[in-house]
Design an enzyme around this catalytic site. Structure first.
Site, PDB file in Angstrom:
ATOM      1  N   HIS A 150      -8.321  -1.298  -9.661  1.00 11.88           N
ATOM      2  CA  HIS A 150      -8.182  -0.248  -8.655  1.00 11.88           C
ATOM      3  C   HIS A 150      -6.998   0.676  -8.970  1.00 11.88           C
ATOM      4  O   HIS A 150      -7.117   1.901  -8.848  1.00 11.88           O
ATOM      5  CB  HIS A 150      -7.990  -0.892  -7.273  1.00 11.88           C
ATOM      6  N   ASP A 198       0.851  -1.198   0.000  1.00 17.01           N
ATOM      7  CA  ASP A 198       0.000   0.000   0.000  1.00 17.01           C
ATOM      8  C   ASP A 198       0.887   1.249   0.000  1.00 17.01           C
ATOM      9  O   ASP A 198       1.883   1.298   0.705  1.00 17.01           O
ATOM     10  CB  ASP A 198      -0.876  -0.010   1.262  1.00 17.01           C
TER      11      ASP A 198
END
Lengths: 416, 416
Positions: A324, A223
């Site tokens: 995404h 992330d």
């Protein structure tokens, strides 16, 4: 010997062998400065505790500070009858508490939970919610940037765990130091404010990987790859409100927000039982990146740009249209970018037996309408990931600039 | 390239610079062996991740292993219809999962959450509750040591968070590694068992203090000072069930428990709002030790023995008659001792606004009737601390000895 002296002594005992206590605790300059005392392996063991962040500076800590392994997010509401005067006294108390704790010193009437730990990279960051301004008679000073976020179709927001007059973000590389700070902040709230909600999160521990800034979320993805970097030429402009007259232009920003930033907080539940039923390939198509190393499906390494036009042998896009990573890519959002600095959370089992776990998403930007909002609008419409997540709480907070020595956070707003 | 290979590669990349991968991952011998790869400061940063504990050995890991910064306690119940055969298959799957994860390798169908982290001192420990033996037709093999604990007057036990057919303790020095292991264990339970309850806890992070085994609890006290030490002459006899014919004598212990231990688990809520209203002196009188350094009120350092007979100028005992340290002292309990290895917990705010926080007390002993029970009986009658704590859940589990290579944990019980 006072508690204060005891703590100092124990702390010196911990880091003294490195001969760099002054460096670790006193001489951390700059808004986002942090000092690591690394010496021989024996003393290196204690550097996690002896590392400190600076409370004073142009910006508050906890925004560009390295991500910490433990965090608490906590919102407060002013009690009925508390106004600007009480809020000012509260911010003065909180600032004094934060400055002491971040230096590894005890709070007033200290609980002792962090004794002999050192600052452990503690940061304490303060923000004001939209409702704060009405309650303190400061509606004229409220930034338009605090206008409510638009509703998104995937929102399932619990108002009891959303928003709040005041918001505090606590981060540290030790769970006891973080808990100690949370209790000290709650105690310093005194009779002026009551806890509205409180959430606890975590990231990877220091020393687990060679790259401390890289963390995985609970879906297993790396992330933060596309986060703006402090070295980017436009980093400051994207993340912080410029000072008046700096020429950068920031229409509608009140002067008291100079050096400040806006935090969007979202509690994003991950539907892990569903997610984990997908095989690795299908998970990677949802994200558009390889799980193993975060590289785009179009090849390269974690930091390689996505090749959004590349098609495979069958003519289909290698990074799917609803992936995404494609939808959230800055180049797909007119350059909209925010500094994401999240914690994962795991609050045990929900009533239905699934894990109550996900991401305490925190992102920072000079203007939510040029950061979080346009990206989330796009994700809300077509993100393949949306099937596997649920936004359960939301908050938007104006985080003023850092306090100079002798000043408290928010003083430029709260003093007439 | 398989997930397994990817993980190994990334792991090697992390610790490779230290040139000691084999030491860190492969050559950790002994029941409680653990290896730290410490090199120059740059690579020392990654030693938290590269440190591993051994799955195989005379005892299971997680008993004498150094305390870890993150823990999960989770209990399972066998599903209706599952008997000895299903339980044996489950223990075989769990053992294989634990061995792989503790070596830093991925589980079957891995979620990726622990990729590139290394083992991070992960331990996974398995135990059987009293009800396990009826459900598997093994009542004749049930140790009398699993007879229900006596009721204590301070108990406020929630049966839904107490006991269970099976118990798993997970510990690691990284939150993501611990979460990853929890999910892998739950997934490996398959259709045979369902999670009954699950709790999450923490201790100080590695590198925060020079003494990694010393941790404070959420009342601020140093915890574990009087713990038996592996170097004590009678440590093994107190903590582990001896092998049959070892001459140590262990009446009523079934042969399959050789090398095993009994875990008493208590969720002990701390009433911190009440506790923190006491001033430092009054807190120290409740405990009988100084908060700053854990030394007895009769002087010395943390490890100095309490002088239980010493009186002050006014003739009163320096360590009060109801002080926690006096009542729990082994010399006051006919030598009863247990190895306490707890985690703190903090599950946010309770409905009444107080912190839902305290201690996940886990203690280890060869026989609960010669460890936890006599001490808790005494504490229950006269401990000054009892006003500030509440036992909210309880479990008692038989934790068999460690598995040798090719064996699974519990095999000596479960194979005919």
């Amino acid at each position: 010997m006072s508690d204060n002296e005891i703590s100092r002594r124990r702390l010196l005992g911990t880091v003294g062998a490195a001969g760099a206590t002054g460096l670790a605790l006193g001489a951390v300059g700059g808004a986002a400065g942090h000092a690591v005392t690394a010496a021989d392996p024996a003393t290196a063991l204690a550097t996690v505790g002896s590392t400190g962040e600076s409370f004073h500076g142009e910006h508050q800590s906890g925004i560009t500070s390295p991500m910490q392994s433990h965090g608490h997010l906590v919102a407060f509401d002013l009690v009925a009858g508390a106004g600007r005067r009480e809020a000012a006294a509260l911010m003065r108390r909180w600032s004094a508490t934060a400055a002491r704790l971040m230096a590894g010193e005890p709070a007033d009437d200290d609980t002792g939970v962090a004794l002999d730990a050192g600052p452990s990279s503690l940061t304490i960051t303060f923000g004001f919610g939209r409702t704060f301004f009405d309650r303190t008679g400061l509606a004229a000073q409220r930034p338009v940037q605090l206008d409510p976020l638009p509703a998104f179709s995937g929102d399932r927001l619990d108002p009891r765990r959303s928003e709040g007059d005041l918001w505090v973000q606590i981060g540290a590389n030790d769970a006891l130091v973080a808990f100690h700070a949370l209790r000290a902040v709650q105690k310093a709230a005194g009779a002026a404010a009551r806890t509205r909600w409180q959430m606890t999160g975590f990231n990877r521990s220091p020393g687990v990987t060679a790259q401390p800034m890289t963390s995985r979320n609970l879906m297993g993805q790396i992330d933060g790859t596309r986060n703006p970097k402090p070295s980017d030429h436009d980093f400051d402009r994207r993340v912080f409100v410029p000072a008046a007259g700096s020429g950068s232009g920031s229409p509608g920003q009140p002067a008291w927000m100079a050096g400040g930033s806006y935090a969007v907080v979202r509690r994003i539940r991950m539907l892990l039982d569903d997610w984990e039923k997908l095989n690795l390939r299908d998970q990677e198509l949802v994200i558009g990146r390889r799980k193993s190393d975060g590289a785009p499906l179009t090849g390269g390494g974690e930091t390689t740009e996505l090749d959004l036009d590349r098609t495979g042998p069958d003519g289909s896009l290698v990074v799917p249209a609803n992936a995404h990573a494609r939808i959230s890519a800055p180049e797909q959002n007119a350059g909209a970018a925010m500094l994401r600095r999240p914690f994962s959370y795991h609050d045990g089992m929900a009533a239905d037996g699934t894990p109550d776990a996900g991401l305490l998403f925190v992102c920072w930007q000079a203007d939510p309408l040029r950061g979080f909002v346009p990206v989330q609008r796009k994700l809300d419409r077509g993100d393949a990931l949306s099937t596997f997540i649920r936004h359960e709480a939301s908050g938007l907070f104006a985080v003023p600039g850092g306090a100079e020595k002798g000043e408290y956070v928010g003083e430029r707003l709260l003093e007439p």
